[in-house]
Structure formats: C-alpha cells, structure tokens
Enzyme design. Structure first.
Site, PDB file in Angstrom:
ATOM      1  N   ALA A  68       0.849  -1.201   0.000  1.00  0.00           N
ATOM      2  CA  ALA A  68       0.000   0.000   0.000  1.00  0.00           C
ATOM      3  C   ALA A  68       0.876   1.239   0.000  1.00  0.00           C
ATOM      4  O   ALA A  68       0.529   2.258  -0.586  1.00  0.00           O
ATOM      5  CB  ALA A  68      -0.905  -0.014   1.219  1.00  0.00           C
ATOM      6  N   THR A  69       2.028   1.143   0.658  1.00  0.00           N
ATOM      7  CA  THR A  69       2.941   2.290   0.680  1.00  0.00           C
ATOM      8  C   THR A  69       3.324   2.679  -0.746  1.00  0.00           C
ATOM      9  O   THR A  69       3.350   3.871  -1.090  1.00  0.00           O
ATOM     10  CB  THR A  69       4.205   1.927   1.504  1.00  0.00           C
ATOM     11  OG1 THR A  69       3.788   1.643   2.841  1.00  0.00           O
ATOM     12  CG2 THR A  69       5.226   3.035   1.501  1.00  0.00           C
ATOM     13  N   ASN A 141      -5.653   3.830  11.201  1.00  0.00           N
ATOM     14  CA  ASN A 141      -4.942   2.621  11.642  1.00  0.00           C
ATOM     15  C   ASN A 141      -4.602   2.639  13.129  1.00  0.00           C
ATOM     16  O   ASN A 141      -4.373   1.591  13.720  1.00  0.00           O
ATOM     17  CB  ASN A 141      -3.658   2.422  10.828  1.00  0.00           C
ATOM     18  CG  ASN A 141      -2.731   3.603  10.907  1.00  0.00           C
ATOM     19  OD1 ASN A 141      -3.139   4.743  10.707  1.00  0.00           O
ATOM     20  ND2 ASN A 141      -1.464   3.357  11.207  1.00  0.00           N
ATOM     21  N   GLN A 169      -7.139   0.056   5.988  1.00  0.00           N
ATOM     22  CA  GLN A 169      -7.780  -0.561   7.157  1.00  0.00           C
ATOM     23  C   GLN A 169      -9.277  -0.773   6.961  1.00  0.00           C
ATOM     24  O   GLN A 169      -9.888  -1.536   7.706  1.00  0.00           O
ATOM     25  CB  GLN A 169      -7.557   0.301   8.412  1.00  0.00           C
ATOM     26  CG  GLN A 169      -6.104   0.508   8.785  1.00  0.00           C
ATOM     27  CD  GLN A 169      -5.449  -0.727   9.397  1.00  0.00           C
ATOM     28  OE1 GLN A 169      -6.116  -1.684   9.795  1.00  0.00           O
ATOM     29  NE2 GLN A 169      -4.129  -0.725   9.474  1.00  0.00           N
ATOM     30  N   HIS A 188      -2.236  -7.743   3.315  1.00  0.00           N
ATOM     31  CA  HIS A 188      -1.956  -8.346   4.632  1.00  0.00           C
ATOM     32  C   HIS A 188      -2.853  -7.830   5.747  1.00  0.00           C
ATOM     33  O   HIS A 188      -2.803  -8.339   6.867  1.00  0.00           O
ATOM     34  CB  HIS A 188      -0.467  -8.218   4.989  1.00  0.00           C
ATOM     35  CG  HIS A 188       0.000  -6.850   5.356  1.00  0.00           C
ATOM     36  ND1 HIS A 188       0.323  -6.514   6.638  1.00  0.00           N
ATOM     37  CD2 HIS A 188       0.221  -5.749   4.626  1.00  0.00           C
ATOM     38  CE1 HIS A 188       0.743  -5.250   6.675  1.00  0.00           C
ATOM     39  NE2 HIS A 188       0.685  -4.768   5.456  1.00  0.00           N
ATOM     40  N   THR A 224       7.731  -7.478 -12.592  1.00  0.00           N
ATOM     41  CA  THR A 224       7.059  -8.777 -12.742  1.00  0.00           C
ATOM     42  C   THR A 224       6.145  -9.026 -11.549  1.00  0.00           C
ATOM     43  O   THR A 224       6.575  -8.886 -10.399  1.00  0.00           O
ATOM     44  CB  THR A 224       8.122  -9.896 -12.823  1.00  0.00           C
ATOM     45  OG1 THR A 224       8.970  -9.612 -13.925  1.00  0.00           O
ATOM     46  CG2 THR A 224       7.484 -11.260 -12.996  1.00  0.00           C
ATOM     47  N   CYS A 307       4.800   0.892  12.514  1.00  0.00           N
ATOM     48  CA  CYS A 307       5.920   1.631  11.917  1.00  0.00           C
ATOM     49  C   CYS A 307       6.449   2.695  12.868  1.00  0.00           C
ATOM     50  O   CYS A 307       7.615   3.019  12.873  1.00  0.00           O
ATOM     51  CB  CYS A 307       5.514   2.321  10.621  1.00  0.00           C
ATOM     52  SG  CYS A 307       3.995   1.768   9.929  1.00  0.00           S
TER      53      CYS A 307
END
Ligand code: PLP
Length: 364
Positions: A68-69, A141, A169, A188, A224, A307
């Site tokens: 997502a970052t 989050n 989220q 995830h 890829t 984080c």
C-alpha cells in the site's frame, strides 16, 4: 500468545494459503511470458484482479503493487498541483506529501478534532482551486475512527482536485464511497499475504508512473507480478465479501466484551460513535504502555502503529487529537478480528487490568 495487533497485520486465512501454494510450486510461470505456463499464471492474476476490484467502486482499473505504501507514493507523486491531507494520516501519506512539498508542491496538513474527525467546513476552506489531490484514510490505523470520505471527495471535486482514499484498514470491512478517484489497499490487512498491495484508479483518471520499466500493469506500473501473492490477495478479498456479515457480528461481540471488561478507568481515544469495532485505542492515566507491552509477554498488542512504535516518540495521531505526551504514552492499541475468540478478549482484558494495576500500585 494472544494476538491483538490486527491493525499491524492479520493472520493468513487457511483458504488464502491454499490458493497461494500452487504458484509457489508447480505453477511458477512468469505471468508476462507468452507460453502456456505464462498464460496460466496470467489467468490467475486476472481472476485475482477481479476478486480484489469487486470490493472497490465499480469500473476503473486496478494495478497490483508491492505494498500500500507503494500505491500511496504512486498516487501522490504521480498527481500534480497542491496536496491537502489530514494530520492523522499514515506516514506513507504524510511523508510522501512532505517529499513532494520539498520539491515545490503546496502541502496543507489539516488538523482534526478531539474525536479524530475532520470538520468538513474547515476542509472546505483549505481545498481550493489549485489543489490537485486530497488524501484521507477511510479507517484510521491507530484509533479506528471513520472519516467522512464521501464529503471530502465531493469537496475535492468541487475544487477540481482528485481524491485519494487510503482504504488499507477499511477495505473489505466498510463500503468505499463510489465518488473517490484513487484507492490504496494492502492484502496483509485482510488475511492475505504481505508484499502485495494495489492502487485502484477511476476510469478517465491518469497519473504518472512511479516505477518505470516493462509497464506490466495497465495504469502504468512496472515489475514482474507474483501470481502467488495475487492469488492470495484475490482469495482474501473474496473471503472478506463472503464473511462480511459474520465478521461484523463477531467484531461487535468482541468490542462489547472488551469495552465492558476494561471499564471506566480506560478512556477511548477518538470518536466512540464513528469507529470500526476491530480497533480499541485507549489510555489509562499513570500507566506506561511500553512497560505494559514488555511485561505481558503472552499478549501481542501495541502502543501505536507498528511503523511508529519503534521511534519512542508519542504517536502523531494521539497528539493530533489533543492527548498530552503522558496520555499518549499511557495509550494502548488493541486490534482484533476474525480469528480472535471471546475467550482471548476476556483473558487479554484480565491480563491488561492486572498488569496496569500492578504498575499503578508501585507508582504510589
Ligand atoms: N495506510 C494505512 C492506513 C496503514 O495502516 C498501513 C499499514 O500499516 C499503510 C498505509 C501502509 O501499508 P503497507 O505497510 O502494507 O505498505
């Protein structure tokens, strides 16, 4: 170990693991190869794309990314004009906005109220012609509050700007308003694998690529793809859809138990009414959250976002809703979901209460 850190990451669903395994073993083809093995892998990627896109607004296109970052960096760096965002956003949004700000784009970071919510009238004053992108989270989050995304996206459009929704989220749990232009998500957080995210882009919207190369993904992303991760993301998205009502009922029960058990000494951080029930962020005056986490070895929970929690700094989200440094340092985040049992919550609440009481006793 009782796992209560669902906002950091979620356990892989057994169905997701099974969907991934063939692509780790015999179906290892490169989805961009022209032969049969490649075409089989490409077909799996396309099935997954449809499964993931089914929980995004209708139409548009969805590009898989490494996280997502990456999706957020792409949306922010690939758009133009000024940026308006909120003080409680994830570092992926705030730091990307600051980076483009250093390169000359106008960046405004709007405050939120003590409930963690943006005031739409205040936002209207800041989102003006010249703004190119407005970015905000669906579900926070750290404190779980739900922002008025539809209203913010309308304001962005009135000013001629695009709207990016960080739905990491909220995806699969709440509907994503259909007036947004860009949506960033990650597998995830929905019982899928780590290392894959996606950016959904409304039809007719174009942004500059972030990664240059083979242009494997249509709206402009190179590299890829990993069919194993795509298949896992797709299976996880489909399960979110199938189990939505059961998951919501289960969470409501867990939330009720947790709030009742922890009791009045623990104050909920952020809005009580506008929040997702898989997150409980609260503080208890005098408690040291970092010590609580290290004392309770049988519990996995956190003091803020995964984080930021290593930094030792009080959370920028808790500061933005007006908590003092000491209130922020006495705050814990409990995140629970599909595989948390009622017994887990009962036990965890008991352990937290006992450890907090011990700390407070020693402090007097
Ligand atoms: N946005 C939000 C709201 C998040 O919770 C996270 C992860 O914690 C991200 C963005 C970044 O996701 P990832 O670390 O998977 O790239």
């Amino acid at each position: 170990m009782i796992y209560l850190d669902y906002q950091a990451t979620t356990p892989i669903a057994p169905e997701v693991r099974s969907a991934m395994l063939p692509y780790l073993d015999e179906r290892f083809g490169n989805p961009h190869s022209p032969h049969r093995m490649g075409r089989e892998a490409a077909a799996a990627v396309e099935v997954a794309r449809e499964q993931v896109a089914a929980l995004c607004p209708p139409g548009g296109s969805l590009a898989f990314t490494g996280s997502a970052t990456e999706a957020i960096n792409w949306a922010i760096k690939g758009s133009g004009g000024g940026i308006v965002t909120l003080a409680t956003e994830h570092a992926a949004v705030l730091d990307s906005a600051r980076a483009v700000g250093r390169a000359g784009r106008d960046v405004q970071i709007l405050p939120v109220g003590s409930d963690g919510l943006i005031d739409l009238d205040a936002a209207r004053g800041a989102i003006r012609p010249g703004t190119g992108l407005v970015a905000a989270m669906l579900v926070n989050n750290e404190i779980g509050v739900i922002q008025p995304i539809r209203g913010l996206a309308d304001l962005a459009h009135e000013a001629g700007a695009l709207f990016l929704c960080d739905a990491v989220q909220g995806y699969g749990r709440l509907p994503i308003p259909d007036n947004v232009d860009l949506v960033a998500i990650a597998a995830h957080k929905i019982h899928g694998p780590k290392g894959i995210g996606a950016l959904w882009v409304r039809g007719g919207v174009s942004i500059e690529p972030l990664l240059h190369g083979g242009g494997q993904e249509k709206p402009g992303r190179s590299g890829t793809l990993a069919p194993m991760l795509c298949a896992g993301f797709g299976a996880a998205a489909e399960l979110m859809q199938e189990r939505r009502d059961a998951d919501v009922d289960h969470l409501d029960r867990l939330w009720h138990i947790a709030t009742q058990r922890l009791g009045p000494e623990w104050t909920i951080n952020g809005s009580f009414a506008h929040r997702y029930h898989g997150n409980l962020n609260l503080h208890c005056d005098g408690v040291d959250a970092t010590r609580l986490i290290s004392n309770l070895r049988g519990l996995a929970f956190s003091a803020g976002s995964a984080c930021a929690s290593g930094s030792g700094r009080p959370s920028h989200v808790l500061k933005a809703i007006g908590l003092s440094d000491s209130e922020a340092r006495s705050s814990i985040r409990l995140g629970f979901g599909r595989y948390t049992t009622e017994d887990d919550i009962e036990k965890a609440a008991g352990m937290i209460l006992e450890a907090a009481e011990r700390q407070l006793m020693w402090a007097v």
